[in-house]
Enzyme design. Structure first.
Site, PDB file in Angstrom:
ATOM      1  N   HIS A 130       0.536   2.476   7.600  1.00 58.39           N
ATOM      2  CA  HIS A 130      -0.209   1.474   6.834  1.00 58.39           C
ATOM      3  C   HIS A 130      -1.684   1.628   7.235  1.00 58.39           C
ATOM      4  O   HIS A 130      -1.988   1.982   8.374  1.00 58.39           O
ATOM      5  CB  HIS A 130       0.311   0.093   7.240  1.00 58.39           C
ATOM      6  CG  HIS A 130      -0.258  -1.052   6.465  1.00 58.39           C
ATOM      7  ND1 HIS A 130      -1.508  -1.561   6.717  1.00 58.39           N
ATOM      8  CD2 HIS A 130       0.258  -1.786   5.456  1.00 58.39           C
ATOM      9  CE1 HIS A 130      -1.739  -2.576   5.890  1.00 58.39           C
ATOM     10  NE2 HIS A 130      -0.683  -2.734   5.108  1.00 58.39           N
ATOM     11  N   ASP A 207       3.081  -0.022  15.564  1.00 57.76           N
ATOM     12  CA  ASP A 207       2.818  -1.008  14.527  1.00 57.76           C
ATOM     13  C   ASP A 207       4.165  -1.630  14.153  1.00 57.76           C
ATOM     14  O   ASP A 207       4.958  -1.035  13.435  1.00 57.76           O
ATOM     15  CB  ASP A 207       2.165  -0.322  13.326  1.00 57.76           C
ATOM     16  CG  ASP A 207       2.008  -1.272  12.153  1.00 57.76           C
ATOM     17  OD1 ASP A 207       2.460  -2.423  12.243  1.00 57.76           O
ATOM     18  OD2 ASP A 207       1.426  -0.843  11.133  1.00 57.76           O
ATOM     19  N   GLN A 210       6.474  -4.457  10.298  1.00 56.60           N
ATOM     20  CA  GLN A 210       7.742  -4.530   9.557  1.00 56.60           C
ATOM     21  C   GLN A 210       8.936  -4.595  10.521  1.00 56.60           C
ATOM     22  O   GLN A 210       9.902  -5.300  10.270  1.00 56.60           O
ATOM     23  CB  GLN A 210       7.910  -3.302   8.634  1.00 56.60           C
ATOM     24  CG  GLN A 210       6.831  -3.166   7.565  1.00 56.60           C
ATOM     25  CD  GLN A 210       6.898  -4.249   6.481  1.00 56.60           C
ATOM     26  OE1 GLN A 210       7.909  -4.923   6.298  1.00 56.60           O
ATOM     27  NE2 GLN A 210       5.807  -4.428   5.759  1.00 56.60           N
ATOM     28  N   LYS A 233       5.264 -12.323   8.213  1.00 65.50           N
ATOM     29  CA  LYS A 233       6.353 -11.486   7.696  1.00 65.50           C
ATOM     30  C   LYS A 233       7.702 -11.889   8.305  1.00 65.50           C
ATOM     31  O   LYS A 233       8.720 -11.277   8.027  1.00 65.50           O
ATOM     32  CB  LYS A 233       6.071 -10.015   8.010  1.00 65.50           C
ATOM     33  CG  LYS A 233       4.869  -9.439   7.253  1.00 65.50           C
ATOM     34  CD  LYS A 233       4.865  -7.939   7.359  1.00 65.50           C
ATOM     35  CE  LYS A 233       3.521  -7.305   7.116  1.00 65.50           C
ATOM     36  NZ  LYS A 233       3.064  -7.385   5.744  1.00 65.50           N
ATOM     37  N   CYS A 372      -1.030  -0.135   0.560  1.00 62.36           N
ATOM     38  CA  CYS A 372      -1.945   0.092   1.702  1.00 62.36           C
ATOM     39  C   CYS A 372      -1.523   1.332   2.487  1.00 62.36           C
ATOM     40  O   CYS A 372      -1.572   1.327   3.735  1.00 62.36           O
ATOM     41  CB  CYS A 372      -2.015  -1.117   2.625  1.00 62.36           C
ATOM     42  SG  CYS A 372      -2.609  -2.598   1.823  1.00 62.36           S
TER      43      CYS A 372
HETATM   44  N1  C6P Z   1       1.933  -4.841   4.861  1.00 62.55           N
HETATM   45  C1  C6P Z   1       2.818  -4.833   2.631  1.00 62.55           C
HETATM   46  O1  C6P Z   1       2.976  -5.318   1.504  1.00 62.55           O
HETATM   47  P1  C6P Z   1      -1.225  -7.921   8.274  1.00 62.55           P
HETATM   48  O2  C6P Z   1      -1.771  -7.889   6.886  1.00 62.55           O
HETATM   49  O3  C6P Z   1      -2.277  -7.712   9.311  1.00 62.55           O
HETATM   50  O4  C6P Z   1      -0.350  -9.092   8.516  1.00 62.55           O
HETATM   51  O5  C6P Z   1      -0.203  -6.672   8.355  1.00 62.55           O
HETATM   52  C2  C6P Z   1      -0.715  -5.382   8.137  1.00 62.55           C
HETATM   53  C3  C6P Z   1       0.399  -4.388   8.155  1.00 62.55           C
HETATM   54  C4  C6P Z   1       0.453  -3.476   9.185  1.00 62.55           C
HETATM   55  N2  C6P Z   1       1.443  -2.579   9.265  1.00 62.55           N
HETATM   56  C5  C6P Z   1       2.437  -2.527   8.361  1.00 62.55           C
HETATM   57  C6  C6P Z   1       3.538  -1.527   8.531  1.00 62.55           C
HETATM   58  C7  C6P Z   1       2.429  -3.417   7.292  1.00 62.55           C
HETATM   59  O6  C6P Z   1       3.418  -3.363   6.403  1.00 62.55           O
HETATM   60  C8  C6P Z   1       1.374  -4.365   7.171  1.00 62.55           C
HETATM   61  C9  C6P Z   1       1.311  -5.303   6.006  1.00 62.55           C
HETATM   62  C10 C6P Z   1       2.035  -5.614   3.655  1.00 62.55           C
HETATM   63  O7  C6P Z   1       3.300  -3.750   2.935  1.00 62.55           O
HETATM   64  C11 C6P Z   1       0.739  -6.107   3.119  1.00 62.55           C
HETATM   65  S1  C6P Z   1      -0.395  -4.800   2.795  1.00 62.55           S
END
Ligand code: C6P
Length: 414
Positions: A130, A207, A210, A233, A372
């Site tokens: 991501h 990371d 998920q 999430k 993203c």
């Molecule tokens: N992915 C998706 O629809 P934040 O926005 O900081 O809470 O999370 C960022 C992020 C980082 N790593 C991974 C693997 C992610 O999936 C995400 C967030 C969402 O896939 C929103 S772009």
């Protein structure tokens, strides 16, 4: 139609009843929420915890000797203990509250990276990441003269321990890798990767945005140095995330932001900083969000992360079986290795947003586009996908409705 499943260890109907939003109609149809990769729905205990702080407490933390402030501080500190317990963090100070997983990666990239990376050092990452676990590393590489290197991906974006081993060199200082792809749900073998990285003297940031929401995670078993995740999430509110870091690493890093509540002593021209987590939590934090995240953790723990992962695995299997019946569908991602409940696909040449719009008309929420993850899309040779992602409250009926609605897409777009 019944939502119960023989494969689910918990009472699915009861869990669904905890989520008030599931009673809403979308475009006049019951909501089938299949965009859990973007954010999850929130159960009543989480909503109640946030509202209760705002209504009954409202005071700031760590700053007052009066009862309201003490109550706020106790709830905030209890949430930290819950966050540590949730991922098996062994020591005090190892869970820092941030505003998101993104902010947590940025803290590591800039507080650790800018201090310790030298020109010629290597940051090893993957094209699956991501943007949140890629762009901070691009930027810190630019600022320090370090190089960004990429693990060679296998079919569908598979990452093996062998491919990571082949990319590690004596200059690798950090491996920045996803715990679960937000596009395909693929879960790299993190524990093996950590072992290999440590053998080479590199540290590992995972990371977990998920991963942590969908699977039981223990940082000691994974042997990772940093793990980032987001509250929203995993049934928690937006605006709160967590950075796990080994204590010694965190306390060796400079703070990223400076101000109140992070200091031991302040003079006219300098200040001494507290240890982690306080050194990374300056200013008034998202108190209601942290407290509600604590409630989300308790909620998930009560149902059981094993049981949730198992439920999603069955839904994934069922969905893959049903989607195979859909004409013209292309599914992305490896079908070997461990995968969480995320499916990405395209339907012939129909634009992903058009698919999403027809599904929306049927009350089905999915994400469409590049998620993203533009380098990964480029690797796959596509511009985007339609993504269905499951969570603890999804049902086989949601999958059936998705499959039926895809038939409708074909009718509309030929
Ligand atoms: N992915 C998706 O629809 P934040 O926005 O900081 O809470 O999370 C960022 C992020 C980082 N790593 C991974 C693997 C992610 O999936 C995400 C967030 C969402 O896939 C929103 S772009």
């Amino acid at each position: 139609m019944s939502t119960t499943s023989a494969h689910t260890r918990y009472d699915l109907e009861r869990v669904r009843a905890d989520f008030p939003i599931l009673t809403r109609k979308m475009r006049g149809k019951p909501l089938a929420y299949l965009d859990n990769g973007a954010t999850s729905l929130k159960p009543r205990p989480v909503i109640d915890a946030e509202v209760s702080y705002l209504r009954d407490i409202s005071a700031n933390i760590h700053r007052g000797v009066y009862e309201l402030s003490e109550q706020a501080t106790v709830l905030y500190d209890e949430a930290r203990e819950k966050a540590k317990r949730f991922i098996g963090a062994p020591s005090d100070g190892e869970a820092v509250f941030t505003k998101s997983a993104t902010e947590a990666v940025n803290i590591v990239a800039f507080s650790w990276g800018r201090k310790f990376l030298k020109p010629g050092d290597e940051i090893l990452t993957t094209e699956v990441e991501h943007h949140a676990n890629l762009i901070p590393w691009q930027e810190v590489a630019r600022q320090t003269g370090a190089h960004l290197r990429f693990v060679e991906l296998g079919p569908g974006g598979i990452i093996t321990a062998a491919s990571v081993e082949a990319a590690l060199t004596e200059r690798t200082r950090i491996v920045a890798i996803t715990g679960m792809s937000n596009v395909t749900g693929f879960m790299p073998p993190v524990a093996q990767i950590s072992r290999l990285a440590h053998k080479r003297g590199a540290i590992v940031i995972v990371d977990g945005a998920q991963l942590v929401s969908h699977h039981p995670v223990n940082v000691e078993e994974l042997d990772v140095d940093f793990l980032v995740w987001s509250g929203h999430k995993m049934c928690g509110p937006t605006g709160v995330g967590v950075l796990y870091g080994r204590r010694a690493l965190l306390n060796n890093m400079d703070p990223l932001l400076y101000g109140g509540d992070m200091i031991v002593r302040v003079y006219r021209d300098r200040a001494e900083y507290k240890e982690a987590p306080d050194r990374f939590e300056t200013g008034t934090p998202n108190i209601s969000g942290v407290i509600a995240l604590g409630a989300a953790i308790e909620y998930l723990e009560e149902i059981g992360m094993e049981a949730i992962a198992e439920h999603e695995e069955h839904l994934l299997e069922y969905a893959l079986e049903r989607l195979a019946e859909v004409d013209g569908i292309t599914l992305y991602g490896p079908r070997e290795g461990r995968c969480g409940g995320i499916i990405s696909f395209n339907l012939g040449q129909v634009h992903t947003h058009d698919v999403g719009s027809v599904l929306d008309g049927e009350g089905i929420a999915v994400r469409t586009g590049f998620h993203c993850a533009q380098p990964f899309m480029r690797h796959l040779g596509i511009h985007g996908t339609v993504r269905a992602s499951f969570y603890l409250y999804n049902t086989r009926e949601d999958v059936d409705r998705l499959v039926t609605a895809l038939g409708r897409v074909q009718e509309v777009f030929g």
